[in-house]
Design a protein around this motif. Structure first.
Motif, mmCIF file in Angstrom:
data_model
loop_
_atom_site.group_PDB
_atom_site.id
_atom_site.type_symbol
_atom_site.label_atom_id
_atom_site.label_comp_id
_atom_site.label_asym_id
_atom_site.label_seq_id
_atom_site.Cartn_x
_atom_site.Cartn_y
_atom_site.Cartn_z
ATOM 1 N N GLY A 1 5.301 -1.116 -9.011
ATOM 2 C CA GLY A 1 4.477 0.082 -9.001
ATOM 3 C C GLY A 1 3.192 0.037 -9.790
ATOM 4 O O GLY A 1 2.482 1.035 -9.865
ATOM 5 N N HIS A 2 2.810 -1.084 -10.392
ATOM 6 C CA HIS A 2 1.554 -1.172 -11.133
ATOM 7 C C HIS A 2 0.380 -1.266 -10.164
ATOM 8 O O HIS A 2 0.429 -2.003 -9.181
ATOM 9 N N LEU A 3 -0.694 -0.529 -10.474
ATOM 10 C CA LEU A 3 -1.892 -0.540 -9.625
ATOM 11 C C LEU A 3 -2.578 -1.899 -9.666
ATOM 12 O O LEU A 3 -2.672 -2.531 -10.722
ATOM 13 N N VAL A 4 -3.041 -2.343 -8.513
ATOM 14 C CA VAL A 4 -3.818 -3.580 -8.393
ATOM 15 C C VAL A 4 -4.939 -3.352 -7.390
ATOM 16 O O VAL A 4 -4.938 -2.365 -6.651
ATOM 17 N N GLN A 5 -5.900 -4.279 -7.394
ATOM 18 C CA GLN A 5 -6.933 -4.237 -6.364
ATOM 19 C C GLN A 5 -6.305 -4.663 -5.042
ATOM 20 O O GLN A 5 -5.196 -5.170 -5.014
ATOM 21 N N GLN A 6 -7.017 -4.476 -3.951
ATOM 22 C CA GLN A 6 -6.466 -4.923 -2.675
ATOM 23 C C GLN A 6 -6.368 -6.446 -2.667
ATOM 24 O O GLN A 6 -7.091 -7.119 -3.388
ATOM 25 N N HIS B 1 0.562 10.453 -9.015
ATOM 26 C CA HIS B 1 1.966 10.082 -8.858
ATOM 27 C C HIS B 1 2.114 9.326 -7.549
ATOM 28 O O HIS B 1 1.500 9.670 -6.543
ATOM 29 N N TRP B 2 2.953 8.265 -7.572
ATOM 30 C CA TRP B 2 3.254 7.511 -6.364
ATOM 31 C C TRP B 2 4.646 6.905 -6.500
ATOM 32 O O TRP B 2 5.201 6.838 -7.590
ATOM 33 N N ILE B 3 5.187 6.498 -5.380
ATOM 34 C CA ILE B 3 6.507 5.875 -5.355
ATOM 35 C C ILE B 3 6.313 4.370 -5.153
ATOM 36 O O ILE B 3 5.684 3.939 -4.184
ATOM 37 N N ALA B 4 6.857 3.582 -6.077
ATOM 38 C CA ALA B 4 6.752 2.124 -6.000
ATOM 39 C C ALA B 4 7.595 1.603 -4.851
ATOM 40 O O ALA B 4 8.543 2.260 -4.417
ATOM 41 N N PRO B 5 7.295 0.416 -4.337
ATOM 42 C CA PRO B 5 8.090 -0.170 -3.255
ATOM 43 C C PRO B 5 9.568 -0.355 -3.627
ATOM 44 O O PRO B 5 10.427 -0.329 -2.750
ATOM 45 N N ASP B 6 9.869 -0.497 -4.932
ATOM 46 C CA ASP B 6 11.270 -0.628 -5.324
ATOM 47 C C ASP B 6 11.959 0.718 -5.496
ATOM 48 O O ASP B 6 13.116 0.785 -5.884
ATOM 49 N N LYS C 1 0.851 -1.173 0.000
ATOM 50 C CA LYS C 1 0.000 0.000 0.000
ATOM 51 C C LYS C 1 0.897 1.236 0.000
ATOM 52 O O LYS C 1 1.806 1.345 0.821
ATOM 53 N N VAL C 2 0.652 2.134 -0.968
ATOM 54 C CA VAL C 2 1.433 3.378 -1.060
ATOM 55 C C VAL C 2 0.473 4.549 -1.166
ATOM 56 O O VAL C 2 -0.722 4.374 -1.397
ATOM 57 N N THR C 3 1.018 5.741 -1.011
ATOM 58 C CA THR C 3 0.208 6.948 -1.118
ATOM 59 C C THR C 3 0.370 7.545 -2.511
ATOM 60 O O THR C 3 1.493 7.768 -2.972
ATOM 61 N N ALA C 4 -0.748 7.778 -3.179
ATOM 62 C CA ALA C 4 -0.752 8.407 -4.501
ATOM 63 C C ALA C 4 -1.295 9.821 -4.356
ATOM 64 O O ALA C 4 -2.213 10.076 -3.578
#
Length: 190
Positions: free
Chosen positions: A125-130, A92-97, A66-69
């Protein structure tokens, strides 16, 4: 229904042929096969689906984050006639990598620029469902159990239809042979 049952009785009716009795025995056996195999198939298909869904749930929970966009552009109005109250906005968001990602994010119509949303993303960093929840795993298990029972019912029903067709074909052949033997005695040629 009573006609179906009446035609399946084991009585001393002289009009009931041996093929009628044999067909009844086969149909009874098919019902017994269904009643014995349906619970076993339900358990097996449910266990398989539960294990598979649980593996997916654990894999998703371990790899998705979970990241902040943050929205960069206000969303446009939803498509006419779509029935949606959500739109897409550039965010814009920062991917875990650690890579910076810009992409379209589904947001409510009227969202302001700079609004923040918590979203689930893959490691790149690709969006997915929970990730799947325990209730979704349980729902998939129940659906697989029901699907297994339906599959057994279809197989048994097809076997019953095939049995009936084969017995009817045999009865028609016997009836035709009987008619060929009896018919000439009833008709006179003048």
């Amino acid at each position: 229904m009573s006609r179906l049952v009446r035609g399946r009785l084991f009585d001393r009716n002289p009009l009931r042929r041996a093929s009628d009795r044999a067909e009844t025995v086969v149909l009874i056996m098919l019902v017994v096969v269904f009643l014995m195999s349906a619970p076993l198939v339900a358990l097996a298909s449910g266990a398989w689906a539960h294990a598979s869904a649980q593996r997916s749930e654990l894999a998703q929970a371990a790899s998705w984050h979970k990241v902040t966009a943050v929205t960069l552009v206000a969303p446009g109005p939803p498509a006419l006639g779509s029935g949606n109250v959500a739109s897409e906005a550039k965010a814009h968001w920062i991917a875990p990598d650690g890579t910076s990602v810009t992409g379209d994010l589904p947001v409510p119509y009227g969202t302001e620029v700079g609004a923040t949303f918590r979203v689930w993303v893959t490691p790149d960093g690709h969006l997915v469902q929970q990730p799947m929840s325990d209730s979704q795993v349980a729902n998939l298990t129940v659906a697989a159990e029901a699907g297994g029972v339906v599959a057994v019912a279809i197989v048994v029903a097809l076997a019953g239809v095939l049995t009936r067709w084969l017995f009817n074909k045999r009865r028609m052949t016997e009836w035709d042979a009987d008619w060929q033997a009896t018919g000439p005695r009833w008709t006179t040629h003048a």
